[in-house]
Design a protein around this motif. Structure first.
Motif, PDB file in Angstrom:
ATOM      1  N   HIS A   1      -7.803  11.058 -26.259  1.00  0.00           N
ATOM      2  CA  HIS A   1      -6.661  10.681 -27.089  1.00  0.00           C
ATOM      3  C   HIS A   1      -5.396  11.442 -26.707  1.00  0.00           C
ATOM      4  CE1 HIS A   1     -10.056   9.450 -29.679  1.00  0.00           C
ATOM      5  NE2 HIS A   1      -9.251   8.444 -29.954  1.00  0.00           N
ATOM      6  N   ILE A   2      -4.277  10.771 -26.907  1.00  0.00           N
ATOM      7  CA  ILE A   2      -2.972  11.423 -26.874  1.00  0.00           C
ATOM      8  C   ILE A   2      -2.801  11.983 -28.283  1.00  0.00           C
ATOM      9  CG2 ILE A   2      -0.491  11.094 -26.650  1.00  0.00           C
ATOM     10  CD1 ILE A   2      -1.150   8.580 -24.932  1.00  0.00           C
TER      11      ILE A   2
ATOM     12  N   GLY B   1      -6.556  26.105 -20.003  1.00  0.00           N
ATOM     13  CA  GLY B   1      -7.415  25.892 -18.845  1.00  0.00           C
ATOM     14  C   GLY B   1      -7.894  24.466 -18.617  1.00  0.00           C
ATOM     15  N   VAL B   2      -7.381  23.520 -19.381  1.00  0.00           N
ATOM     16  CA  VAL B   2      -7.770  22.131 -19.169  1.00  0.00           C
ATOM     17  C   VAL B   2      -7.041  21.602 -17.936  1.00  0.00           C
ATOM     18  CG1 VAL B   2      -7.776  19.801 -20.167  1.00  0.00           C
ATOM     19  CG2 VAL B   2      -8.200  21.786 -21.637  1.00  0.00           C
ATOM     20  N   GLU B   3      -7.782  20.978 -17.050  1.00  0.00           N
ATOM     21  CA  GLU B   3      -7.205  20.407 -15.828  1.00  0.00           C
ATOM     22  C   GLU B   3      -6.444  19.129 -16.170  1.00  0.00           C
ATOM     23  OE1 GLU B   3      -7.384  21.800 -12.766  1.00  0.00           O
ATOM     24  OE2 GLU B   3      -8.506  23.476 -13.628  1.00  0.00           O
ATOM     25  N   ASP B   4      -5.392  18.857 -15.402  1.00  0.00           N
ATOM     26  CA  ASP B   4      -4.591  17.654 -15.642  1.00  0.00           C
ATOM     27  C   ASP B   4      -5.437  16.384 -15.623  1.00  0.00           C
ATOM     28  OD1 ASP B   4      -2.399  19.299 -15.826  1.00  0.00           O
ATOM     29  OD2 ASP B   4      -1.393  18.530 -14.032  1.00  0.00           O
TER      30      ASP B   4
ATOM     31  N   ASP C   1      -2.077   8.704 -19.779  1.00  0.00           N
ATOM     32  CA  ASP C   1      -0.830   8.277 -20.413  1.00  0.00           C
ATOM     33  C   ASP C   1      -0.097   9.441 -21.086  1.00  0.00           C
ATOM     34  OD1 ASP C   1      -1.207   5.753 -19.429  1.00  0.00           O
ATOM     35  OD2 ASP C   1      -1.777   4.859 -21.349  1.00  0.00           O
ATOM     36  N   ALA C   2      -0.814  10.457 -21.543  1.00  0.00           N
ATOM     37  CA  ALA C   2      -0.162  11.661 -22.063  1.00  0.00           C
ATOM     38  C   ALA C   2       0.591  12.356 -20.931  1.00  0.00           C
ATOM     39  CB  ALA C   2      -1.184  12.608 -22.689  1.00  0.00           C
ATOM     40  N   MET C   3      -0.047  12.422 -19.759  1.00  0.00           N
ATOM     41  CA  MET C   3       0.596  13.028 -18.591  1.00  0.00           C
ATOM     42  C   MET C   3       1.788  12.190 -18.137  1.00  0.00           C
ATOM     43  SD  MET C   3      -0.999  15.836 -18.219  1.00  0.00           S
ATOM     44  CE  MET C   3      -0.147  16.360 -16.741  1.00  0.00           C
TER      45      MET C   3
ATOM     46  N   GLY D   1       5.080   4.913 -15.169  1.00  0.00           N
ATOM     47  CA  GLY D   1       5.553   5.208 -16.519  1.00  0.00           C
ATOM     48  C   GLY D   1       6.781   4.393 -16.889  1.00  0.00           C
ATOM     49  N   LEU D   2       7.741   4.319 -15.980  1.00  0.00           N
ATOM     50  CA  LEU D   2       8.937   3.526 -16.244  1.00  0.00           C
ATOM     51  C   LEU D   2       8.574   2.059 -16.457  1.00  0.00           C
ATOM     52  CD1 LEU D   2      11.379   5.182 -13.687  1.00  0.00           C
ATOM     53  CD2 LEU D   2      11.450   5.400 -16.187  1.00  0.00           C
TER      54      LEU D   2
END
Length: 178
Positions: free
Chosen positions: A5-6, A36-39, A45-47, A84-85
């Motif tokens: 989730h976001i 410490g959470v990896e991308d 979508d949060a990223m 994203g755009l």
């Protein structure tokens, strides 16, 4: 562990200023990274929302050239920003991004590498070549579109601040200092 989730705060979700929900997402992403959470384990979508704000900030502060220089012209980041755009419906900004990307990609490889390795400020003909103030004339607000997109996102989880921290602590597997 992939996060599904976001997560944003209820206060941010309900706030009238669209930047507030975008900043709430950014705060959660930053907190997860600090813990410490990896991308790759943070929702894509949060990223994407996070990096759209980064792209916007870079353009607002120093134009497209600053984005190129500070992001070290990352193809991976460029893919995220372009997607994203597209997803938030920022058609004018997408056209600008594509146009400016073409300018960067038309540079000889050696010139781009030299630009990325030298100081940004001072005499810098490549930076000046990448300058395009038409970004500031676009009648389209990335923050507004990003916020609307986040608010309607099917993976969005809106929580009180206390519940948000409790959820994040479960996700990272340890207490988080507030």
């Amino acid at each position: 562990m992939k996060i599904e989730h976001i997560i944003v705060s209820e206060n941010a979700f309900n706030h009238a200023d669209p930047d507030t929900i975008v900043q709430s997402n950014i705060s959660v992403v930053n907190l997860l990274r600090e813990e410490g959470v990896e991308d790759d384990d943070i929702p894509e979508d949060a990223m994407m929302s996070y990096y759209l704000d980064y792209y916007l900030s870079q353009n607002n502060n120093g134009g497209f050239a600053q984005f190129v220089w500070n992001a070290n012209w990352s193809q991976a980041l460029n893919v995220i920003v372009k997607k994203g755009l597209e997803q938030i419906g920022a058609e004018k900004n997408l056209a600008y991004f594509i146009q400016q990307t073409a300018v960067v990609e038309s540079l000889p490889k050696e010139e781009l590498e030299a630009f990325l390795e030298r100081e940004y400020f001072g005499e810098n003909p490549t930076r000046d070549q990448l300058k395009n103030d038409s970004f500031f004339e676009l009648d389209e607000n990335i923050t507004d579109l990003n916020a609307k997109w986040l608010r309607k996102h099917p993976q969005l989880k809106v929580l009180s601040v206390d519940d948000m921290y409790a959820e994040l602590e479960i996700l990272v597997g340890h207490p988080i200092e507030k």
